[in-house]
Enzyme design. Structure first.
Site: not given
Length: 411
Positions: A201, A351, A381
């Site tokens: 991320s 995501d 995610h």
């Protein structure tokens, strides 16, 4: 008389507590119902339960902030740290050290088995939207990668927003990495030319941005990263209307509006422009035309989607630093991006950041960079964050970890 007054007070308190409890549950239910959890997502019921618990924490934090007790973020961090805090314990075959590299706190995960050659190293930058997360939360992830790939892992505790803004996070990652390059061989038996940069991320963003920064500064005195490992990375804030942002805008654990919130917190904290950014009114027409060759949905497997927006010059002035490559690595020019080392990119179907990763791997491939792309078709995610958690482990996270370890072992 006193007993009667006390009873009335207790009854009044009970009524108040009951009303407050119902209000709290109603708010949690209302917020949680915003979520859309697709049927194809990994461990759907478990993700739903996790989402409700996180929403419950967020609503509680919002109430405390409204009451003036303390900030929502402070309480949420405390709760998250309490739920995830544990002192790293070294399993057989690993040595774990708390250290400081270049003034930045790190945890080093070092395999103890004898090696007939200098080991591979990896700098791991954790996720959390540049606002949340810490190195102890990623203990299980780093231990597993270190042990299964026979790699010395350095998990970096960079500074967070809103206390620190861009580029503080990137500066910390650079300082820790340069320090490791300088001591890798002498102190850890690691070949400084075999060091991977990676993270999930926001950590994926920092890995890509750091690679570009180091490439621009390349003098021959500092080794180049061996490879990048980008796990559902956040790579640009120019376009929040890509297909993945629209298809997955309400899929936990990262909503579309929350993604914009994190980018703005990292950049400068000006939330007044959030809706304009989400609508795409923050990029001038000439820049939008320049970026279109990289961000056009026609470059994606999904069908092309037309999007027409009118740019707002005032909003652009507020967020323009967020379009520079050190903030949005996907927007780097070809002459800089072609210097990227071999790269692993992992994306998840459910995501909002999915298309960032897909577009980045396409750009790298088009420039002749060696790219390995793995897509987790039932992933969401944050799936990797709960790896090896006895209650919250997700099969999508297991798949992701297997692909990550196999790639690191191959470089």
């Amino acid at each position: 008389m006193e007993i009667g007054a006390a009873g009335t007070l207790a009854a009044g308190f009970s009524v108040f507590a009951g009303i407050f409890g119902l209000l709290y549950l109603g708010l949690v239910y209302f917020e949680a119902r915003r979520a859309e959890i697709p049927p194809g997502v990994s461990n759907r019921k478990k993700l739903c339960a996790l989402h409700y618990s996180i929403v419950g924490m967020e609503v509680g934090c919002q109430i405390l902030e409204c009451l003036g007790v303390c900030s929502q973020l402070t309480v949420f961090r405390l709760l998250a740290n309490y739920m995830n805090h544990k002192t790293p314990v070294a399993p057989p075959g690993l040595r774990i050290k708390d250290m400081t590299f270049g003034g930045v706190p790190v945890i080093v995960y070092e395999p103890t088995a004898p090696s007939d050659q200098k080991r591979r190293g990896m700098m791991y930058f954790h996720g959390g939207g540049w606002v949340l997360g810490n190195i102890t939360m990623y203990d299980e992830v780093c231990k597993h990668i270190a042990k299964e790939s026979d790699t010395t892992i350095v998990s970096v505790g960079y500074r967070l927003a809103p206390e620190h803004r861009f580029p503080a996070h990137l500066d910390d990652c650079e300082a820790a990495t340069l320090h490791f390059f300088s001591v890798a061989e002498a102190e850890f038996g690691v070949d400084p030319h075999r060091v991977v940069l990676g993270g999930d991320s926001a950590g994926g963003n920092l890995s890509a941005a750091l690679s570009q920064r180091l490439a621009k500064k390349r003098t021959g005195d500092v080794p180049s990263p061996l490879a990048l490992v980008l796990i559902y990375p956040a790579l640009q804030m120019a376009d929040f209307t890509l297909p993945s942002y629209l298809q997955n805008q309400s899929v936990p654990l990262l909503y579309r509006d929350k993604a914009a919130y994190y980018f703005l917190q990292y950049l400068n904290g000006d939330m007044s422009v959030c809706q304009e950014v989400l609508a795409g009114r923050h990029v001038p027409a000439e820049l939008k035309a320049h970026y279109s060759k990289w961000l056009d949905p026609a470059n994606l497997p999904p069908e092309f989607r037309e999007r027409i927006t009118t740019p707002d010059t005032e909003v652009y002035q507020i967020i323009k630093d967020g379009l520079q490559p050190e903030f949005s690595p996907l927007l780097a020019e070809d002459e800089d991006l072609c210097l990227t080392p071999s790269t692993f990119i992992l994306t998840c179907e459910y995501d909002v950041l999915r298309d960032d990763g897909i577009l980045f791997q396409k750009r790298l491939k088009d420039l002749g960079v060696d790219v390995t792309w793995h897509h987790v078709s039932d992933g969401f995610h944050g799936a990797l964050s709960f790896f090896n958690n006895s209650i919250l482990n997700f099969s999508a996270g297991d798949k992701a970890m297997g692909n990550i370890v196999n790639y690191i072992k191959s470089v």
